[in-house]
Structures are given as structure tokens and as C-alpha cells.
Design a protein around this motif. Structure first.
Motif, short mmCIF file in Angstrom:
data_model
loop_
_atom_site.label_atom_id
_atom_site.label_comp_id
_atom_site.label_asym_id
_atom_site.label_seq_id
_atom_site.Cartn_x
_atom_site.Cartn_y
_atom_site.Cartn_z
N MET A 1 0.85 -1.19 0.00
CA MET A 1 0.00 0.00 0.00
C MET A 1 0.88 1.24 0.00
O MET A 1 1.90 1.29 0.66
CB MET A 1 -0.91 -0.04 1.22
N ARG A 2 0.47 2.24 -0.72
CA ARG A 2 1.27 3.45 -0.84
C ARG A 2 1.03 4.40 0.33
O ARG A 2 0.02 4.32 1.02
CB ARG A 2 0.97 4.14 -2.15
N THR A 3 1.95 5.30 0.50
CA THR A 3 1.84 6.32 1.53
C THR A 3 1.56 7.65 0.87
O THR A 3 2.28 8.06 -0.04
CB THR A 3 3.16 6.42 2.33
N LEU A 4 0.50 8.30 1.30
CA LEU A 4 0.20 9.64 0.80
C LEU A 4 0.92 10.67 1.65
O LEU A 4 0.96 10.55 2.87
CB LEU A 4 -1.30 9.92 0.87
N HIS A 5 1.46 11.64 1.03
CA HIS A 5 2.07 12.76 1.73
C HIS A 5 0.97 13.81 1.91
O HIS A 5 0.73 14.64 1.03
CB HIS A 5 3.27 13.30 0.95
N GLU A 6 0.30 13.72 3.06
CA GLU A 6 -0.90 14.51 3.32
C GLU A 6 -0.69 16.01 3.14
O GLU A 6 -1.52 16.68 2.52
CB GLU A 6 -1.44 14.23 4.72
N GLU A 7 0.38 16.53 3.68
CA GLU A 7 0.61 17.97 3.60
C GLU A 7 0.77 18.42 2.15
O GLU A 7 0.17 19.42 1.73
CB GLU A 7 1.85 18.36 4.41
N ALA A 8 1.55 17.68 1.38
CA ALA A 8 1.75 18.03 -0.03
C ALA A 8 0.44 17.89 -0.80
O ALA A 8 0.12 18.75 -1.64
CB ALA A 8 2.83 17.15 -0.64
N LEU A 9 -0.32 16.84 -0.51
CA LEU A 9 -1.60 16.65 -1.19
C LEU A 9 -2.54 17.81 -0.89
O LEU A 9 -3.17 18.37 -1.80
CB LEU A 9 -2.22 15.31 -0.78
N GLU A 10 -2.64 18.17 0.37
CA GLU A 10 -3.53 19.27 0.76
C GLU A 10 -3.10 20.59 0.11
O GLU A 10 -3.95 21.36 -0.35
CB GLU A 10 -3.57 19.42 2.28
N GLN A 11 -1.80 20.86 0.07
CA GLN A 11 -1.32 22.09 -0.56
C GLN A 11 -1.67 22.13 -2.04
O GLN A 11 -2.12 23.16 -2.56
CB GLN A 11 0.20 22.22 -0.39
N ARG A 12 -1.50 21.01 -2.71
CA ARG A 12 -1.78 20.97 -4.15
C ARG A 12 -3.27 21.05 -4.44
O ARG A 12 -3.69 21.69 -5.40
CB ARG A 12 -1.14 19.73 -4.76
N LEU A 13 -4.08 20.39 -3.61
CA LEU A 13 -5.53 20.48 -3.79
C LEU A 13 -6.02 21.91 -3.52
O LEU A 13 -6.89 22.41 -4.25
CB LEU A 13 -6.25 19.49 -2.87
N THR A 14 -5.47 22.56 -2.53
CA THR A 14 -5.82 23.95 -2.24
C THR A 14 -5.44 24.85 -3.41
O THR A 14 -6.22 25.72 -3.81
CB THR A 14 -5.13 24.42 -0.95
N ALA A 15 -4.26 24.63 -3.97
CA ALA A 15 -3.84 25.40 -5.14
C ALA A 15 -4.79 25.16 -6.31
O ALA A 15 -5.18 26.10 -7.02
CB ALA A 15 -2.41 25.03 -5.53
N LEU A 16 -5.19 23.91 -6.51
CA LEU A 16 -6.12 23.57 -7.59
C LEU A 16 -7.47 24.25 -7.39
O LEU A 16 -8.05 24.78 -8.34
CB LEU A 16 -6.29 22.05 -7.67
N GLU A 17 -7.95 24.27 -6.16
CA GLU A 17 -9.23 24.92 -5.88
C GLU A 17 -9.19 26.40 -6.22
O GLU A 17 -10.21 26.98 -6.63
CB GLU A 17 -9.60 24.74 -4.40
N GLY A 18 -8.03 27.03 -6.07
CA GLY A 18 -7.91 28.46 -6.31
C GLY A 18 -7.66 28.86 -7.75
O GLY A 18 -7.65 30.04 -8.08
N VAL A 19 -7.48 27.89 -8.62
CA VAL A 19 -7.17 28.19 -10.02
C VAL A 19 -8.33 28.87 -10.72
O VAL A 19 -8.14 29.82 -11.47
CB VAL A 19 -6.78 26.89 -10.77
N ARG A 20 -9.51 28.40 -10.46
CA ARG A 20 -10.71 28.93 -11.11
C ARG A 20 -11.92 28.47 -10.33
O ARG A 20 -11.82 27.57 -9.50
CB ARG A 20 -10.80 28.49 -12.57
#
Length: 91
Positions: A1-20
Motif C-alpha cells: 500500500m502506498r503512503t500519501l504525503h498529506e501535507e503536499a496533497l492538501e497544498q496541491r488540492l488547495t492550489a487547484l481549488e484556487g485556479v478557477r
């Protein structure tokens, strides 16, 4: 099973939400896809299939994945196929 890097995932999702401005729950549907699948399933994810399965407009799904790649959630490769008899793929 893979390990998610929660902080990096959250930062990228937040950036994606702010794109448009996205339709309701579009980014959360992408987050669910990322969290619920192994890397091998995400390796060949199809934005159009994603759109159809989740009742999202195709154009918005394509935009979503392009922006997701831009913020570092995915890496995108394009393949061009031409000719019927001698189909060739270029990366």
C-alpha cells in the motif's frame, strides 16, 4: 500500500481549488479518486471516463486534469496516433 504525503496533497488540492471557480464538488471528486486508488490505477487515469462516471462536463474534467498536472498532482503525457495500418505512438 502506498503512503500519501498529506501535507503536499492538501497544498496541491488547495492550489487547484484556487485556479478557477469549479462546479460543486469537482475537486473533492478528484481527491476521492486519488485517495481511493493505487498509483497503478492513477497512472492511466482517463479524464473523459472520470467525467462520465462522475457526471462532470468533459471540458471541465479536461481542465481539471490539466490544472492538476500544473500544480503537481499528476504528470501528463500526450500520445499522437496516426495512420490506420502503421499506427505509431510518439511521446
Amino acid at each position: 500500500m502506498r503512503t500519501l504525503h498529506e501535507e503536499a496533497l492538501e497544498q496541491r488540492l488547495t492550489a487547484l481549488e484556487g485556479v478557477r471557480p469549479w462546479s460543486p464538488r469537482v475537486v473533492s471528486r478528484l481527491e476521492s479518486l486519488i485517495r481511493s486508488n493505487e498509483d497503478s490505477a492513477l497512472f492511466r487515469v482517463n479524464p473523459l471516463k472520470f467525467a462520465h462516471e462522475r457526471s462532470i462536463a468533459e471540458s471541465e474534467a479536461i481542465d481539471l486534469f490539466l490544472h492538476a498536472a500544473a500544480v503537481g498532482l499528476f504528470t501528463m503525457d500526450w500520445m499522437v496516433v496516426w495512420g490506420r495500418e502503421n499506427a505509431t505512438c510518439i511521446r
